[in-house]
Design a protein around this motif. Structure first.
Motif, short mmCIF file in Angstrom:
data_model
loop_
_atom_site.label_atom_id
_atom_site.label_comp_id
_atom_site.label_asym_id
_atom_site.label_seq_id
_atom_site.Cartn_x
_atom_site.Cartn_y
_atom_site.Cartn_z
N SER A 1 25.56 126.56 58.18
CA SER A 1 25.14 127.65 57.31
C SER A 1 24.11 127.17 56.29
O SER A 1 24.04 125.97 55.99
CB SER A 1 26.35 128.20 56.55
OG SER A 1 26.89 127.18 55.74
N LEU B 1 27.17 130.86 48.80
CA LEU B 1 27.43 129.95 49.93
C LEU B 1 28.26 128.74 49.51
O LEU B 1 29.12 128.28 50.26
CB LEU B 1 26.11 129.49 50.55
CG LEU B 1 26.27 128.67 51.83
CD1 LEU B 1 26.99 129.48 52.92
CD2 LEU B 1 24.93 128.18 52.35
N GLU C 1 30.65 128.70 47.54
CA GLU C 1 32.06 129.12 47.58
C GLU C 1 32.52 129.27 49.03
O GLU C 1 33.63 128.87 49.38
CB GLU C 1 32.22 130.48 46.86
CG GLU C 1 31.83 130.46 45.40
CD GLU C 1 32.88 129.76 44.54
OE1 GLU C 1 34.07 129.92 44.79
OE2 GLU C 1 32.46 129.01 43.63
N VAL C 2 31.66 129.85 49.86
CA VAL C 2 32.04 130.09 51.26
C VAL C 2 32.39 128.78 51.96
O VAL C 2 33.40 128.69 52.67
CB VAL C 2 30.91 130.83 52.03
CG1 VAL C 2 31.21 130.91 53.52
CG2 VAL C 2 30.69 132.23 51.46
N ARG D 1 35.80 127.52 51.42
CA ARG D 1 36.90 128.28 52.02
C ARG D 1 36.93 128.21 53.53
O ARG D 1 37.99 128.35 54.14
CB ARG D 1 36.74 129.76 51.64
CG ARG D 1 37.36 130.05 50.31
CD ARG D 1 37.92 131.45 50.32
NE ARG D 1 37.31 132.20 49.25
CZ ARG D 1 37.23 133.52 49.19
NH1 ARG D 1 37.70 134.24 50.18
NH2 ARG D 1 36.67 134.10 48.19
#
Ligand code: F0G
Length: 460
Positions: A155, A215, A217-218, A221
């Motif tokens: 990502s 991103l 934070e993403v 997780r």
């Protein structure tokens, strides 16, 4: 001659991740590529390099080996990144995802030299990479790491080029990709690439800096691998543009390198390359690396001018050079260190100066995207200030291809790029460069008359 440096990629030296803030060393990175202790960025170091006769890299032999690989048909040798793999993290050649990136031309730029007031000027065109920007040189390394570590998803947050490049390398490597881009602020050329290469593309209602925040934070997780330039493997790959440039210049460093600044990964990577090349004896001195930003997206310029590079001054970024519309650059500390180590400077340029410089680069038959044109616009100022002297050699780093942002070019030539936002007087300096398309009746006479009129204008 070269038998002491076997060409197998797994023979190169082991690397480690080191925090640029507290110097702590890690074998593996965390999901967000930040130091687990102090939160600063990481960089790749090669602890065994130069420590004993057995591991010392011999500059002359390296140059010889890299030259020899140019006639090899091996994918890793055809890559202008992996050809220099002795200076990269160790990889089995079968684990490498490559689109034969790098291998970009160094062009003489006579028109640009004239407008800058220099006898000679060259540009290394990183827009001639497989997806049309310099991002490919870093992406081949970092995407290969992602696959080797077993990630299914990669990502990035992006102003467009990183996402185009990442999506391509993910597709080649059999991985899925997640793209976060600012809605309405990414050129169509770049957006269409991400879609074509199969990325899950999210247009977030925020700017690049907001995409980056989400991103970060993403990735905490979800098991997705972060491919922004905080990932230090990206910068290792991007180093090779500097190595390739030195090979093209027969290992004679220029006095100046001029590079655009956005998230500041590229200037950091180029600086790291030159510093390593000098340590290894591949070159004898460092060029001054200067970083140019758009005046509307100038956090590094302000950081240097307002506090000497000690503390980042974030800004709300606004510029039509959308690739560098970044107000909170991740790699600012690395870039400050490059400026300090090489004696380079910073400069900012206006929207009109960017547009004019882009057309002037186009007039050399080269072309680039707006963000790349800040280099020429900045150089003109550095020459006027006397920082760059007429006899000195200068290389512009052009970062993206002309076709990345055709809308900017069309608007420029039609005369509606600034649509009232800039004074008539300022815009008037662009007129001689503007070539709007001409709509005509389909007759020979109409075309001949137009040709004659254009020819007369040339003779004026
Ligand atoms: N030039 C182009 C064409 C870019 O796409 C970028 C960055 C830069 C210059 C600045 O490089 O960030 O290393 O200082 N583009 C990123 C992206 C941010 O998402 O494509 P930098």
């Amino acid at each position: 001659m070269t038998d002491q440096i076997p060409s197998k990629s797994n023979s190169v030296q082991p690397s480690q991740l080191r925090c640029i803030g507290c110097d702590r060393v890690f074998e593996r990175a965390t999901q967000n590529f930040r130091c687990a202790r102090c939160g600063d960025l990481l960089e790749i170091v090669y602890p065994d390099r130069n420590t004993s006769d057995a591991t010392r890299l011999d500059a002359a032999k390296l140059k010889d080996l890299w030259r020899q690989r140019r006639t090899s048909g091996l994918p890793v040798d055809e890559s202008g990144v992996w050809r220099f793999r002795e200076l990269l993290p160790s990889f089995d050649e079968h684990d490498v995802i490559t689109l034969r990136e790098g291998n970009t031309p160094l062009y003489e730029m006579p028109n640009c030299a004239r407008v800058a007031g220099l006898p000679q000027l060259y540009a290394k065109h990183q827009g001639m990479n497989p997806t049309g920007s310099f991002k490919d040189t870093g992406m081949t390394v970092a995407s290969s790491v992602a696959r080797r570590e077993g990630f299914r998803w990669v990502s990035c947050a992006s102003t467009g080029n990183t996402s185009a490049s990442m999506a391509a390398y993910a597709a080649r490597g059999g991985m899925r990709s997640l793209v976060l881009i600012p809605e309405g602020k990414v050129s169509w050329g770049k957006l269409s690439q991400a879609l074509d290469y199969g990325a899950v593309t999210c247009q977030l209602k925020t700017d690049f800096d907001g995409c980056m925040r989400v991103l970060n934070e993403v990735v905490q997780r979800m098991p997705v691998y972060l491919l922004n330039s905080v990932n230090p493997y990206r910068l290792e790959g991007q180093k090779t543009a500097a190595i390739e440039l030195m090979e093209q210049l027969d290992w004679q460093p220029p006095e100046h390198i001029i590079v655009p600044g956005g998230n500041l990964g590229n200037s950091s990577a180029l600086g790291k390359a030159f510093i390593e090349m000098r340590q290894l004896g591949l070159i004898s001195r460092l060029p001054k690396i200067s970083i140019i930003q758009a005046a509307g997206a100038n956090p590094l310029v302000r950081t240097i001018r307002e506090n000497g590079g000690r503390e980042l001054v974030s800004v709300h970024a606004e510029t039509a050079a959308s690739a560098i519309r970044i107000g909170n650059p991740a790699s600012w500390k690395k870039a400050v260190r490059v400026l300090q180590a090489t004696g380079g400077t910073v400069e900012e340029v206006s929207e009109v100066e960017i547009a004019l410089a882009k057309a002037e680069i186009g007039a050399d038959g080269i072309g680039c995207e707006p963000a790349s044109a800040v280099t020429l616009a900045g150089l003109k100022k550095l020459v006027k200030q006397g920082f760059v002297k007429p006899g000195e050699s200068v290389i512009l780093i052009l970062t993206g291809h002309l076709l990345k942002d055709p809308e900017f070019t069309l608007k420029f030539h039609r005369g509606d790029l600034f649509a009232g936002a800039v004074s008539e007087k300022e815009v008037s300096i662009l007129r001689p460069q503007q070539r709007a398309p001409i709509v005509l009746d389909a007759t020979v006479d109409a075309v001949v008359q137009t040709l004659k009129a254009a020819d007369d204008q040339l003779e004026l």
